[in-house]
Motif scaffolding. Sequence first.
Motif, short mmCIF file in Angstrom:
data_model
loop_
_atom_site.label_atom_id
_atom_site.label_comp_id
_atom_site.label_asym_id
_atom_site.label_seq_id
_atom_site.Cartn_x
_atom_site.Cartn_y
_atom_site.Cartn_z
N VAL A 62 15.26 2.63 9.73
CA VAL A 62 15.00 1.79 10.75
C VAL A 62 15.51 2.04 11.99
O VAL A 62 14.75 2.03 13.23
CB VAL A 62 15.57 0.51 10.36
CG1 VAL A 62 15.47 -0.82 11.43
CG2 VAL A 62 14.82 -0.18 8.89
N SER A 73 5.02 6.24 9.67
CA SER A 73 4.88 4.65 9.82
C SER A 73 6.42 4.23 9.13
O SER A 73 6.94 4.98 8.24
CB SER A 73 3.89 3.85 9.14
OG SER A 73 3.79 3.78 7.97
N LEU A 74 6.91 3.16 9.60
CA LEU A 74 8.13 2.56 9.11
C LEU A 74 7.91 2.31 7.56
O LEU A 74 8.85 2.39 6.53
CB LEU A 74 8.63 1.22 9.98
CG LEU A 74 9.98 0.70 9.31
CD1 LEU A 74 10.94 1.68 9.39
CD2 LEU A 74 10.15 -0.54 10.41
N GLY A 75 6.66 1.53 7.36
CA GLY A 75 6.49 1.10 5.94
C GLY A 75 6.36 2.36 4.97
O GLY A 75 6.74 2.14 3.83
N ASP A 76 5.65 3.42 5.27
CA ASP A 76 5.61 4.45 4.50
C ASP A 76 7.03 5.08 4.03
O ASP A 76 7.20 5.41 3.12
CB ASP A 76 4.76 5.36 5.00
CG ASP A 76 3.38 5.05 5.04
OD1 ASP A 76 2.89 4.00 4.19
OD2 ASP A 76 2.23 5.72 5.87
N SER A 77 7.69 5.09 5.26
CA SER A 77 9.02 5.73 4.92
C SER A 77 9.77 5.13 3.99
O SER A 77 10.59 5.55 3.29
CB SER A 77 9.53 6.03 6.59
OG SER A 77 8.65 6.96 7.47
N LEU A 78 9.93 3.95 4.31
CA LEU A 78 10.88 2.95 3.57
C LEU A 78 10.22 2.79 2.08
O LEU A 78 10.98 2.98 1.28
CB LEU A 78 10.80 1.34 4.14
CG LEU A 78 11.67 1.35 5.44
CD1 LEU A 78 11.31 -0.27 5.70
CD2 LEU A 78 13.28 1.65 5.24
N SER A 79 8.90 2.90 1.84
CA SER A 79 8.18 2.98 0.58
C SER A 79 8.61 4.41 -0.28
O SER A 79 9.02 4.27 -1.17
CB SER A 79 7.05 2.92 0.65
OG SER A 79 6.22 2.83 -0.60
#
Length: 88
Positions: A62, A73-79
């Motif tokens: 983050v 993307s933030l979502g892909d990295s967190l996923s």
Amino acid sequence: MTRLTLVGVALAVLVATAGVAAAAPSENARESSPASEAGQQGPPGELPGPVPEFVSDVHRIVSDFLSGALDGSLGDSLSDRADDFSGA
């Protein structure tokens, strides 16, 4: 007009006394305050242990996103990180 003034004064007195009563500590708080007796503030006991590595990684991802250093993307990295953690 006098009646309206009387209602206004009564309402002001009611608000003032309710505010004082709400701000006053209860009898229980005054009687049993071990923190004030010991000169301490905050919860008793020790601090919790360190967070798992996963939590630190999420914070790092983050922070990288907010600073613009994250590729993708933030979502892909967190996923992706969550998948790594769960063993999927």
